[in-house]
Design a protein around this motif. Sequence first.
Motif, mmCIF file in Angstrom:
data_model
loop_
_atom_site.group_PDB
_atom_site.id
_atom_site.type_symbol
_atom_site.label_atom_id
_atom_site.label_comp_id
_atom_site.label_asym_id
_atom_site.label_seq_id
_atom_site.Cartn_x
_atom_site.Cartn_y
_atom_site.Cartn_z
ATOM 1 N N TYR A 13 -18.190 34.097 -2.907
ATOM 2 C CA TYR A 13 -17.030 33.217 -2.754
ATOM 3 C C TYR A 13 -15.824 33.652 -3.585
ATOM 4 C CZ TYR A 13 -20.517 30.237 -0.583
ATOM 5 O OH TYR A 13 -21.516 29.753 0.223
ATOM 6 N N HIS A 38 -26.493 29.078 -3.342
ATOM 7 C CA HIS A 38 -25.196 28.947 -2.678
ATOM 8 C C HIS A 38 -24.313 27.905 -3.352
ATOM 9 C CE1 HIS A 38 -26.154 31.356 0.878
ATOM 10 N NE2 HIS A 38 -27.372 30.853 0.786
ATOM 11 N N TYR A 39 -24.877 27.147 -4.264
ATOM 12 C CA TYR A 39 -24.156 26.059 -4.923
ATOM 13 C C TYR A 39 -24.094 26.301 -6.425
ATOM 14 C CZ TYR A 39 -24.719 23.577 -0.541
ATOM 15 O OH TYR A 39 -24.667 23.227 0.771
ATOM 16 N N TYR A 55 -22.759 21.218 -6.222
ATOM 17 C CA TYR A 55 -21.426 21.232 -5.620
ATOM 18 C C TYR A 55 -21.215 22.578 -4.958
ATOM 19 C CZ TYR A 55 -19.496 16.949 -7.680
ATOM 20 O OH TYR A 55 -19.222 15.650 -7.997
ATOM 21 N N HIS A 56 -20.459 22.575 -3.860
ATOM 22 C CA HIS A 56 -20.101 23.843 -3.233
ATOM 23 C C HIS A 56 -19.029 24.498 -4.100
ATOM 24 C CE1 HIS A 56 -18.607 26.805 -0.414
ATOM 25 N NE2 HIS A 56 -19.798 26.697 0.165
ATOM 26 N N TRP A 59 -15.284 24.014 -2.603
ATOM 27 C CA TRP A 59 -14.790 22.741 -2.083
ATOM 28 C C TRP A 59 -14.083 21.950 -3.173
ATOM 29 C CZ3 TRP A 59 -13.471 20.625 2.235
ATOM 30 C CH2 TRP A 59 -13.293 19.244 2.294
#
Length: 137
Positions: A13, A38-39, A55-56, A59
């Motif tokens: 990310y 992924h988080y 949490y992402h 986001w």
Amino acid sequence: MSNYNCDYVRRTYDVPAEIGRRVIANGEPVVIMADRGHYIGVILDSDPKKRIRNYHPTWEMQYGEMAEKLPLKQWEVLANGMYDWDDVRYMLGDARHYVQRVWAATRSQAKYRAYQELAECFNDDATAMLTFKVRAA
């Protein structure tokens, strides 16, 4: 809890996620305390129970500086009552394989977190926690 310190999230990310970094997540101040694949696992400053929530990483996130003080401490939990910390230090038998590192506010929470991570090993027998030994990491 992983030991990769958010490497996947950083690469995938392109964010500066790492354990101990302050973040504004959806308008709330938090600290990253866990790598969750992924988080990112965060603790809201306003949460009196200091629960880690997923949490992402992109986001509604604003990444900040590293926290001066973490809301939880890292503990080592020796999850086999046959061994003691001297066995771990001198690498006697398999003692070091029974040490689990966890983040928690108190010793008893550390025991419970280690139990949660290892529950399948104990056939859901929570009395196993009575033999756990805990020390600050």
